[in-house]
Design a protein around this motif. Structure first.
Motif, short mmCIF file in Angstrom:
data_model
loop_
_atom_site.label_atom_id
_atom_site.label_comp_id
_atom_site.label_asym_id
_atom_site.label_seq_id
_atom_site.Cartn_x
_atom_site.Cartn_y
_atom_site.Cartn_z
N MET A 263 -7.30 60.12 -3.51
CA MET A 263 -7.08 61.55 -3.66
C MET A 263 -8.41 62.32 -3.65
SD MET A 263 -3.81 62.00 -4.04
CE MET A 263 -2.43 60.91 -4.35
N GLY A 264 -8.38 63.50 -3.04
CA GLY A 264 -9.60 64.30 -3.02
C GLY A 264 -9.27 65.67 -2.44
N ILE A 265 -10.32 66.37 -2.07
CA ILE A 265 -10.12 67.69 -1.51
C ILE A 265 -9.20 67.64 -0.30
CG2 ILE A 265 -11.33 69.48 -0.18
CD1 ILE A 265 -13.55 69.39 -2.15
N VAL B 230 -1.96 66.52 -6.44
CA VAL B 230 -2.68 65.72 -5.43
C VAL B 230 -4.20 65.89 -5.48
CG1 VAL B 230 -0.74 65.58 -3.82
CG2 VAL B 230 -2.31 67.54 -3.71
N ALA B 231 -4.73 66.61 -6.50
CA ALA B 231 -6.16 66.91 -6.49
C ALA B 231 -7.02 65.71 -6.91
CB ALA B 231 -6.45 68.09 -7.41
N GLY B 232 -6.43 64.73 -7.54
CA GLY B 232 -7.26 63.64 -8.03
C GLY B 232 -8.22 64.17 -9.08
N PRO B 233 -9.49 63.78 -9.03
CA PRO B 233 -10.43 64.25 -10.05
C PRO B 233 -10.96 65.64 -9.80
CG PRO B 233 -11.52 62.79 -8.52
CD PRO B 233 -10.09 62.84 -8.08
N ASN B 234 -10.61 66.26 -8.67
CA ASN B 234 -11.19 67.55 -8.33
C ASN B 234 -10.59 68.68 -9.18
OD1 ASN B 234 -12.92 67.11 -5.79
ND2 ASN B 234 -11.04 65.90 -5.49
#
Lengths: 270, 340
Positions: free
Chosen positions: A134-136, A214-218
């Motif tokens: 997950m990421g940007i 869905v952003a994960g750590p962002n």
């Protein structure tokens, strides 16, 4: 009737007005008016966490708007040439992706991404020792999913209103199909594409629900606001909220003005 | 001497599903002429035009332009230009950019100064000098029409195709544009092909008129030929006004133009040397300025119309509704035509 309407509007907008109002509060506590000040704005925009979240949000919104505008326009142009059942099915799919609640898109894209990662990550790990997570880009993908439908609908409305003989006139005047697209079709669609771009930017910038999944750590700006509210509402958050609100409003107004102006031209023509 | 037609149809047929829009058509357009295709809506005239422009391909047969077979050649490679029914001016471009559109597609692109000069000349030709910077939606219908003409003619096409170009204009403007179109055609020497359902328009402007019906050419000839020697009752009825009486044989009619009928108070006062004379009752009278139109009834011939010129009213008299009168015609006025 008038009293009802007033009450409804009061109920809708009073909380928002409070946030805007108290963002200019000089005092330390959100609901305790101490006089006018812009201090919280300068404080908010020198907070590195807020700045980082703002940059993340801007990147996501910008990429979402760009991709949605391109893919949405291509979808609209493609659907022009499709007829019958296929057309009906695609039309339905586009409306569904707009009407489905954000939480459903959030959960379903999350499940889709996780399934995808589980499938390809073992292979990627064994081949190149990398894995995707997950990421940007997952946020952008999920946002594009419903924003491309928005662009598609706007562009299609313009396409159906477009005089078919303009395309023929261009061909008759020696323009190649590519030349006709570049010199006639694209300029005539541009107001809708631009409006779609601005709307997508706004929707993506202020989206919390889908992003949260869905952003994960962002951390985007809405997510930052949400997590800091759990520690209590500060005037700093009010200031951030006000900036988000006003910039969103501004973009929506610009989009509306662009659409109305292009409609006026089309009406004046016929 | 045999002259090669600038546009030639060879057994062209076009069908849309079950509809036969154009059937076995062999139209030939002569270089330099003003040809009109005349017919009611659905007769295939617009489809014929669109096959020349390249917007439609024939189902069978071939279209050639200047001797070149155009089968499969797209519109942008054909040396013809079109004036559309609703002009189709580009709303996002000003008048100058609309007019120069065709020239700007050329490679290498003409220089800006050259384009500006050509646009100025073209606009002067249609009497719109100084309108370069206007947008199309700021112009009146007649002005838009002229911009559309300039935009097509600037390319010096082999044939200018005009699709009902005057239909959207009011009567007075239409009259002016008819004269202007005719003058342009004569001065430029470019072949004009006009599609219209308005017989007056076709007759007044064209060198030749082609009458179409249900996808087929019925008759092609000069306006005078069509009017004086129609091939059948369809052409006679479509070109000008006509009275039809029962003919001598089956599938024939006797056709007499209303203006060739003589009317007078009694048979005795009718001019000498008429082939036939009948007693009639006046049913209706319409004053048309230079003419008076009477609808009259004869007990066996039925109802028909008579045009009485103002000039001879002193001799023939003026009749009121219900009056008795006598009507007759010269032998040369009556034609026996086949019905279709």
């Amino acid at each position: 009737m008038r009293i009802y309407a007033t009450l409804v509007y009061l109920f809708l907008y009073f909380p928002i007005a409070l946030i805007v109002g108290f963002s200019f509060n000089a005092g330390k506590y959100a609901m305790d008016w101490q006089g006018f000040s812009l201090a919280w704005y300068s404080k908010a925009f020198s907070n590195p966490l807020i700045l980082q979240a703002l940059i993340t949000s801007l990147i996501i919104a910008g990429m979402t708007a760009l991709l949605s505008a391109i893919i949405g326009t291509m979808t609209a142009l493609g659907l022009e040439r499709v007829t019958g059942r296929t057309r009906t099915i695609f039309d339905a799919l586009i409306y569904i992706s707009i009407m489905v609640p954000g939480i459903v898109i959030g959960i379903s894209t999350l499940i889709a991404f996780v399934t995808l990662f589980n499938m390809v990550n073992p292979l990627l790990l064994s081949l190149w020792n990398i894995k995707i997570e997950m990421g940007i880009w997952t946020v952008i993908a999920a946002h594009v999913l419903f924003n491309l439908a928005v662009v598609c609908l706007l562009v299609r409305a313009r396409l159906t209103g477009m005089d078919r003989s303009l395309v023929e006139a261009s061909e008759d005047l020696y323009a190649t199909p590519m030349g006709t697209f570049r010199q006639v079709v694209l300029p005539l669609l541009m107001p809708s594409i631009l409006a779609g771009f601005l709307l997508s930017f706004t929707f993506s910038f202020e989206d919390f629900i889908i992003t949260f999944f869905v952003a994960g750590p962002n951390v985007t700006l809405p997510i930052y606001v949400f997590s800091s509210i759990r520690r209590g509402v500060t005037p700093e958050i009010n200031a951030v909220g006000t900036v988000v609100l006003l910039s969103s409003l501004l973009l929506l107004v610009i989009a509306q003005v662009i659409l109305q102006r292009s409609e006026k031209i089309a009406v004046a023509k016929s | 001497m045999f002259e090669q037609p600038v546009i030639a149809f060879e057994n062209v047929t076009k069908t849309f599903g079950n509809v036969h829009a154009v059937v076995d058509n062999n139209l030939a357009v002569k270089a330099g002429e003003f040809l009109s295709i005349l017919g009611p809506s659905g007769c295939g005239k617009t489809t014929s035009l669109r096959m020349m422009a390249g917007f439609e391909q024939p189902s069978s047969g071939a279209v050639s332009i200047q001797g070149q077979n155009m089968t499969g050649v797209p519109a942008f490679l054909r040396p013809v230009n079109m004036v559309f029914q609703h002009y189709a001016l580009f709303p996002h471009l000003n008048v100058a950019d609309n007019v120069s559109y065709g020239l700007r597609q050329r490679r290498p692109k003409p220089a800006d100064a050259e384009l500006a000069k050509s646009v100025a000349d073209a606009l002067e030709m249609v009497r719109l000098s100084g309108y370069e910077k206007r947008r199309s939606y700021e112009l009146s219908g007649g002005q838009q029409q002229r911009v559309a003409l300039a935009r097509a003619l600037i390319n010096r096409p082999a044939v200018l195709l005009l699709d009902e170009p005057l239909a959207a204009l009011d009567r007075k403007l239409r009259r002016e544009m008819q004269i202007e179109l005719q003058n342009l055609q004569r001065n430029l020497g470019i072949t004009f092909l006009l599609v219209t359902h308005d017989q007056e328009e076709a007759l007044s402007m064209s060198d030749r008129v082609c009458v179409m019906r249900e996808g087929r050419i019925v008759q092609i000839g000069s306006p005078r030929e069509l009017y004086d020697k129609p091939i059948n009752s369809y052409v006679a009825g479509f070109v000008g006004k006509a009275n039809f009486f029962v003919g001598p044989k089956a599938d024939t009619v006797l056709c007499v133009r209303p203006e060739l009928l003589e009317i007078s108070a009694t048979r005795k006062t009718l001019p000498q040397g008429l082939a036939d004379a009948f007693d009639v009752t006046v049913l209706n009278r319409i004053f048309l300025g230079e003419h008076t139109e009477y609808l009259v009834r004869h007990e066996s011939l039925g109802d028909f119309t008579v045009l009485s010129p103002r000039k001879s009213e002193h001799a023939s008299g003026v009749f009121d509704i219900g009056d008795k009168a006598a009507v007759g015609w010269h032998k040369s006025a009556a034609q026996i035509l086949t019905t279709t």
